[in-house]
Design an enzyme around this catalytic site. Structure first.
Site, PDB file in Angstrom:
ATOM      1  NE  ARG A  75      40.245  29.199  43.618  1.00 35.79           N
ATOM      2  CZ  ARG A  75      41.080  30.214  43.914  1.00 35.79           C
ATOM      3  NH1 ARG A  75      40.829  31.443  43.502  1.00 35.79           N
ATOM      4  NH2 ARG A  75      42.162  29.992  44.640  1.00 35.79           N
ATOM      5  CD  GLN A  98      46.313  36.790  46.810  1.00 37.97           C
ATOM      6  OE1 GLN A  98      47.368  37.401  46.840  1.00 37.97           O
ATOM      7  NE2 GLN A  98      45.815  36.301  45.697  1.00 37.97           N
ATOM      8  NE  ARG A 103      40.362  35.580  49.995  1.00 41.27           N
ATOM      9  CZ  ARG A 103      41.023  35.132  48.951  1.00 41.27           C
ATOM     10  NH1 ARG A 103      40.403  34.894  47.812  1.00 41.27           N
ATOM     11  NH2 ARG A 103      42.327  34.914  49.015  1.00 41.27           N
ATOM     12  CG  HIS A 177      37.687  37.797  43.524  1.00 45.24           C
ATOM     13  ND1 HIS A 177      37.498  36.980  42.440  1.00 45.24           N
ATOM     14  CD2 HIS A 177      39.026  37.883  43.699  1.00 45.24           C
ATOM     15  CE1 HIS A 177      38.678  36.574  42.001  1.00 45.24           C
ATOM     16  NE2 HIS A 177      39.618  37.115  42.743  1.00 45.24           N
ATOM     17  CG  ASP A 221      45.755  38.736  37.669  1.00 42.09           C
ATOM     18  OD1 ASP A 221      44.927  39.597  38.034  1.00 42.09           O
ATOM     19  OD2 ASP A 221      46.462  38.093  38.476  1.00 42.09           O
ATOM     20  CD  GLU A 279      38.585  39.880  40.423  1.00 45.20           C
ATOM     21  OE1 GLU A 279      39.257  40.495  41.266  1.00 45.20           O
ATOM     22  OE2 GLU A 279      39.019  38.892  39.806  1.00 45.20           O
TER      23      GLU A 279
END
Ligand code: BG6
Length: 303
Positions: A75, A98, A103, A177, A221, A279
């Site tokens: 994170r 997701q 990652r 990201h 978002d 991003e």
């Protein structure tokens, strides 16, 4: 072991350069630094950049509760999104978690591949051989990724090369990201998005951006498609990050605001005030890669 016909050739360590420039490879991470003090740190887990320091200041946000033990995606920093952005409900990526698997996996360090007096680059590789059996079954394509991180005195460039090494065509999304560290999100404006169509995941609506100077004063978002040029993050009117992209047409802007408190790995609770995700990616549509074809996209963050 990454078997790639165009695998980058690592640079042999030169004693004179080694004195000036830092390339430290540990069991779980790589650290690069320049003689002028700039540095970057990258975990093999997800090839996640977790730190970028310039002038003694950290430029990336990393949650103080981020899991760095490979138990989940990191994170903060720059997690890599591939081969799907978000969660697909249908199609060949529907079984994947997701944001895909890039990652989540341990990447292979390919080595330091470029070096001048003012920059240094390291490359990482990922292929089906680095995936768990479950993931290979969920996305049964033969692919090769090469991810490059290039540190310069006042910029950080990340580049992804995707190669189809199998006999079946596949579709993919890719995205960096990036969690940028900011002094106070309430003083920010984001510029360079005016006139661009976006999908808002908060209100589940679509619109065209009207703001030349977009403030961030609540949860955001948004997936902006086909952003034409540089996206700037300004603090009190002064540009602190300038994000340029090559072959990455889209930009996602994300800040969870108070919803951050619902994320077990987000901390401190008010840490959302010190971050904005800008991003760069190719996510508003699928990119199709035929056998033996290669796709490449990159982004550079200038200070
Ligand atoms: C962003 C998405 O890119 O990533 C958001 O647009 C999502 O919808 C965010 O919440 C974080 O995702 P994750 O999987 O890291 O919690």
């Amino acid at each position: 072991m990454v078997e790639r016909s165009k695998k980058p050739v690592p640079i042999p360590v030169s004693p004179t350069r080694a004195e000036n420039q830092g390339f430290i490879s540990e069991s779980d991470r790589v650290k690069l630094s320049l003689p002028t003090g700039e540095s970057v740190e990258i975990l093999l887990h997800g090839a996640t950049v977790i730190s970028w320091v310039v002038g003694g200041q950290e430029k990336l946000f990393l949650s103080e509760k981020a899991a760095l033990d490979r138990s989940k995606p990191v994170r903060g920093g720059i997690p890599l999104v591939f081969p799907v952005f978000g969660k697909s409900t249908e199609g060949p990526t529907a079984a994947l978690p997701q944001h895909g698997f890039a990652r989540l996996c341990k990447w292979e360090l390919l080595g330091r591949t470029s070096e001048t007096d003012t920059s240094i680059q390291v490359d990482f590789g990922l292929g089906p051989e680095n995936l768990s059996a479950d993931l290979r079954e969920q996305w049964p394509y033969v692919f090769g990724l090469i991810y490059s991180v290039n540190l310069s005195k006042s910029s950080l460039e990340t580049k992804m090369l995707v190669r189809n090494e199998g006999s079946k065509t596949f579709d993919f999304n890719v995205l960096f990201h990036t969690y940028l560290r900011v002094p106070d999100v309430n003083n920010l404006t984001i510029e360079g998005l005016k006139g661009t169509s976006y999908k808002c995941k908060v209100t589940k609506s679509e619109a065209v951006e009207e703001a030349a100077e977009l403030p961030v004063d609540s949860e955001v978002d948004r997936v902006y498609a086909n952003v034409p040029g540089t996206v700037q993050v300004k603090n009190g009117g002064e540009a602190i990050f300038k994000v340029d992209r090559t072959n990455l047409e889209d930009v996602v802007v994300w800040n969870p605001w108070k919803g951050a408190s619902k994320m077990a790995d987000f901390g401190p609770e008010d840490g959302y005030k010190n971050m904005i995700c800008i991003e760069a990616g190719a996510v508003s549509k699928w990119h199709t890669l035929e056998p033996e074809s290669v796709w490449e996209g990159s982004t550079i963050i200038n200070l």
